[in-house]
Write a protein that holds these residues in place. Structure first.
Motif, PDB file in Angstrom:
ATOM      1  N   PHE A  54      -6.836   4.275 -13.389  1.00  0.00           N
ATOM      2  CA  PHE A  54      -5.397   4.201 -13.989  1.00  0.00           C
ATOM      3  C   PHE A  54      -5.399   4.814 -15.350  1.00  0.00           C
ATOM      4  O   PHE A  54      -6.400   4.877 -16.083  1.00  0.00           O
ATOM      5  CB  PHE A  54      -5.264   2.488 -14.387  1.00  0.00           C
ATOM      6  N   ALA A  55      -4.317   5.089 -15.710  1.00  0.00           N
ATOM      7  CA  ALA A  55      -4.026   5.621 -17.039  1.00  0.00           C
ATOM      8  C   ALA A  55      -4.322   4.546 -18.068  1.00  0.00           C
ATOM      9  O   ALA A  55      -3.926   3.390 -17.497  1.00  0.00           O
ATOM     10  CB  ALA A  55      -2.500   6.161 -17.334  1.00  0.00           C
ATOM     11  N   ASN A  56      -4.819   4.609 -19.348  1.00  0.00           N
ATOM     12  CA  ASN A  56      -4.765   3.703 -20.250  1.00  0.00           C
ATOM     13  C   ASN A  56      -3.563   2.701 -20.573  1.00  0.00           C
ATOM     14  O   ASN A  56      -3.605   1.652 -20.674  1.00  0.00           O
ATOM     15  CB  ASN A  56      -5.512   4.266 -21.430  1.00  0.00           C
ATOM     16  N   SER A  57      -2.652   3.432 -20.601  1.00  0.00           N
ATOM     17  CA  SER A  57      -1.277   2.932 -20.694  1.00  0.00           C
ATOM     18  C   SER A  57      -0.924   1.932 -19.884  1.00  0.00           C
ATOM     19  O   SER A  57       0.029   0.920 -20.111  1.00  0.00           O
ATOM     20  CB  SER A  57      -0.165   3.845 -21.051  1.00  0.00           C
ATOM     21  N   VAL A  58      -1.346   1.895 -18.710  1.00  0.00           N
ATOM     22  CA  VAL A  58      -0.873   0.826 -17.891  1.00  0.00           C
ATOM     23  C   VAL A  58      -2.019  -0.023 -17.258  1.00  0.00           C
ATOM     24  O   VAL A  58      -1.959  -1.008 -16.526  1.00  0.00           O
ATOM     25  CB  VAL A  58      -0.242   1.592 -16.213  1.00  0.00           C
ATOM     26  N   LYS A  59      -3.325   0.298 -17.528  1.00  0.00           N
ATOM     27  CA  LYS A  59      -4.438  -0.788 -17.135  1.00  0.00           C
ATOM     28  C   LYS A  59      -3.884  -2.055 -17.279  1.00  0.00           C
ATOM     29  O   LYS A  59      -3.300  -2.514 -18.632  1.00  0.00           O
ATOM     30  CB  LYS A  59      -5.680  -0.309 -18.023  1.00  0.00           C
ATOM     31  N   GLY A  60      -4.282  -2.907 -16.461  1.00  0.00           N
ATOM     32  CA  GLY A  60      -4.025  -4.537 -16.813  1.00  0.00           C
ATOM     33  C   GLY A  60      -2.521  -4.824 -16.405  1.00  0.00           C
ATOM     34  O   GLY A  60      -2.314  -6.037 -16.283  1.00  0.00           O
ATOM     35  N   ARG A  61      -1.753  -3.936 -16.075  1.00  0.00           N
ATOM     36  CA  ARG A  61      -0.240  -4.147 -15.726  1.00  0.00           C
ATOM     37  C   ARG A  61       0.154  -3.394 -14.454  1.00  0.00           C
ATOM     38  O   ARG A  61       0.783  -4.222 -13.682  1.00  0.00           O
ATOM     39  CB  ARG A  61       0.638  -3.562 -16.944  1.00  0.00           C
ATOM     40  N   PHE A  62      -0.472  -2.312 -14.150  1.00  0.00           N
ATOM     41  CA  PHE A  62      -0.169  -1.921 -12.807  1.00  0.00           C
ATOM     42  C   PHE A  62      -1.603  -2.004 -11.934  1.00  0.00           C
ATOM     43  O   PHE A  62      -2.733  -1.906 -12.403  1.00  0.00           O
ATOM     44  CB  PHE A  62       0.100  -0.208 -13.009  1.00  0.00           C
ATOM     45  N   THR A  63      -1.200  -1.942 -10.658  1.00  0.00           N
ATOM     46  CA  THR A  63      -2.442  -2.095  -9.586  1.00  0.00           C
ATOM     47  C   THR A  63      -1.671  -1.143  -8.365  1.00  0.00           C
ATOM     48  O   THR A  63      -0.475  -0.894  -8.322  1.00  0.00           O
ATOM     49  CB  THR A  63      -2.370  -3.383  -9.016  1.00  0.00           C
ATOM     50  N   ILE A  64      -2.769  -0.435  -7.788  1.00  0.00           N
ATOM     51  CA  ILE A  64      -2.408   0.446  -6.587  1.00  0.00           C
ATOM     52  C   ILE A  64      -3.251   0.030  -5.507  1.00  0.00           C
ATOM     53  O   ILE A  64      -4.305  -0.441  -5.643  1.00  0.00           O
ATOM     54  CB  ILE A  64      -2.829   2.064  -7.062  1.00  0.00           C
ATOM     55  N   SER A  65      -2.341   0.049  -4.401  1.00  0.00           N
ATOM     56  CA  SER A  65      -3.185  -0.354  -3.019  1.00  0.00           C
ATOM     57  C   SER A  65      -2.647   0.475  -1.992  1.00  0.00           C
ATOM     58  O   SER A  65      -1.726   1.474  -2.220  1.00  0.00           O
ATOM     59  CB  SER A  65      -2.803  -1.938  -2.841  1.00  0.00           C
ATOM     60  N   VAL A 112      -4.554   6.327  -9.406  1.00  0.00           N
ATOM     61  CA  VAL A 112      -5.004   7.108  -8.031  1.00  0.00           C
ATOM     62  C   VAL A 112      -5.919   6.031  -7.189  1.00  0.00           C
ATOM     63  O   VAL A 112      -6.466   5.113  -7.961  1.00  0.00           O
ATOM     64  CB  VAL A 112      -5.880   8.481  -8.479  1.00  0.00           C
ATOM     65  N   ILE A 113      -5.778   6.324  -6.031  1.00  0.00           N
ATOM     66  CA  ILE A 113      -6.568   5.324  -5.034  1.00  0.00           C
ATOM     67  C   ILE A 113      -7.227   6.552  -4.059  1.00  0.00           C
ATOM     68  O   ILE A 113      -6.739   7.292  -3.447  1.00  0.00           O
ATOM     69  CB  ILE A 113      -5.950   4.312  -4.480  1.00  0.00           C
ATOM     70  N   SER A 114      -8.762   5.918  -3.837  1.00  0.00           N
ATOM     71  CA  SER A 114      -9.241   6.765  -2.824  1.00  0.00           C
ATOM     72  C   SER A 114      -8.801   6.419  -1.520  1.00  0.00           C
ATOM     73  O   SER A 114      -8.130   5.455  -1.341  1.00  0.00           O
ATOM     74  CB  SER A 114     -10.833   6.426  -2.944  1.00  0.00           C
ATOM     75  N   TRP A 115      -9.417   7.370  -0.559  1.00  0.00           N
ATOM     76  CA  TRP A 115      -8.851   7.213   0.894  1.00  0.00           C
ATOM     77  C   TRP A 115      -9.182   5.632   1.386  1.00  0.00           C
ATOM     78  O   TRP A 115      -8.259   5.210   1.953  1.00  0.00           O
ATOM     79  CB  TRP A 115      -9.464   8.262   1.784  1.00  0.00           C
ATOM     80  N   SER A 116     -10.240   5.447   1.049  1.00  0.00           N
ATOM     81  CA  SER A 116     -10.656   3.928   1.549  1.00  0.00           C
ATOM     82  C   SER A 116     -10.119   2.516   0.686  1.00  0.00           C
ATOM     83  O   SER A 116     -10.257   1.596   1.143  1.00  0.00           O
ATOM     84  CB  SER A 116     -12.228   3.827   1.703  1.00  0.00           C
ATOM     85  N   GLY A 117      -9.587   2.995  -0.313  1.00  0.00           N
ATOM     86  CA  GLY A 117      -9.360   2.041  -1.361  1.00  0.00           C
ATOM     87  C   GLY A 117     -10.155   1.472  -2.108  1.00  0.00           C
ATOM     88  O   GLY A 117      -9.811   0.495  -3.165  1.00  0.00           O
ATOM     89  N   SER A 118     -11.338   1.910  -1.975  1.00  0.00           N
ATOM     90  CA  SER A 118     -12.440   1.424  -2.767  1.00  0.00           C
ATOM     91  C   SER A 118     -12.622   1.869  -4.168  1.00  0.00           C
ATOM     92  O   SER A 118     -13.388   0.992  -4.950  1.00  0.00           O
ATOM     93  CB  SER A 118     -13.873   1.674  -2.174  1.00  0.00           C
ATOM     94  N   THR A 119     -11.960   2.816  -4.313  1.00  0.00           N
ATOM     95  CA  THR A 119     -12.018   3.349  -5.888  1.00  0.00           C
ATOM     96  C   THR A 119     -10.822   3.712  -6.363  1.00  0.00           C
ATOM     97  O   THR A 119      -9.822   4.227  -5.623  1.00  0.00           O
ATOM     98  CB  THR A 119     -12.858   5.044  -5.823  1.00  0.00           C
ATOM     99  N   LYS A 120     -10.438   3.141  -7.655  1.00  0.00           N
ATOM    100  CA  LYS A 120      -9.064   3.193  -8.243  1.00  0.00           C
ATOM    101  C   LYS A 120      -9.225   3.604  -9.833  1.00  0.00           C
ATOM    102  O   LYS A 120     -10.296   3.133 -10.306  1.00  0.00           O
ATOM    103  CB  LYS A 120      -8.503   1.810  -8.285  1.00  0.00           C
TER     104      LYS A 120
END
Length: 120
Positions: free
Chosen positions: A58-69, A48-56
């Motif tokens: 991730f599920a533990n299963s994808v941390k370090g592999r996935f990014t959201i923007s 999930v990403i906040s409306w401004s992009g400042s807060t993100k």
């Protein structure tokens, strides 16, 4: 409307970038999330990403592999998926959030999904 794209077939260790383009609401004021549903399993939170992009988050299963923007000028949210594993195979959905949350009840509008298949 939420239109997801970018899914496909990729080998394990590869990358894909999903995009979700929104219309019909004020995208720049809405948290946006990604969920996925594998065959025979319940839909689960991915990122999930906040409306401004400042807060993100991730599920533990994808941390370090996935990014959201997100690009509020283009009403688009992206999910960059690296080092993909066979267990990432699923239909991926983008959704508009009522809040920055980790459960389906935190989201009120869903796209149609895009298939991601990772071959091992």
């Amino acid at each position: 409307q939420l239109q997801a794209s970018g899914g496909g077939l990729v080998q394990a260790g590869g990358s894909l970038r999903l995009s979700c383009t929104a219309s019909g609401f004020t995208f720049s004021r809405a948290p946006m999330g990604w969920f996925r549903q594998a065959p025979g399993k319940e839909r689960e939170f991915v990122a999930v990403i906040s409306w401004s992009g400042s807060t993100k988050s991730f599920a533990n299963s994808v941390k370090g592999r996935f990014t959201i923007s997100r690009d509020n000028a283009r009403n688009t949210v992206h999910l960059q998926m690296n080092n993909l594993k066979s267990e990432d195979t699923a239909v991926y959905y983008c959704a508009r959030g009522r809040r920055i949350g980790l459960t389906e009840s935190d989201y009120d509008y869903w796209g149609q999904g895009t298939q991601v298949t990772v071959s091992s």
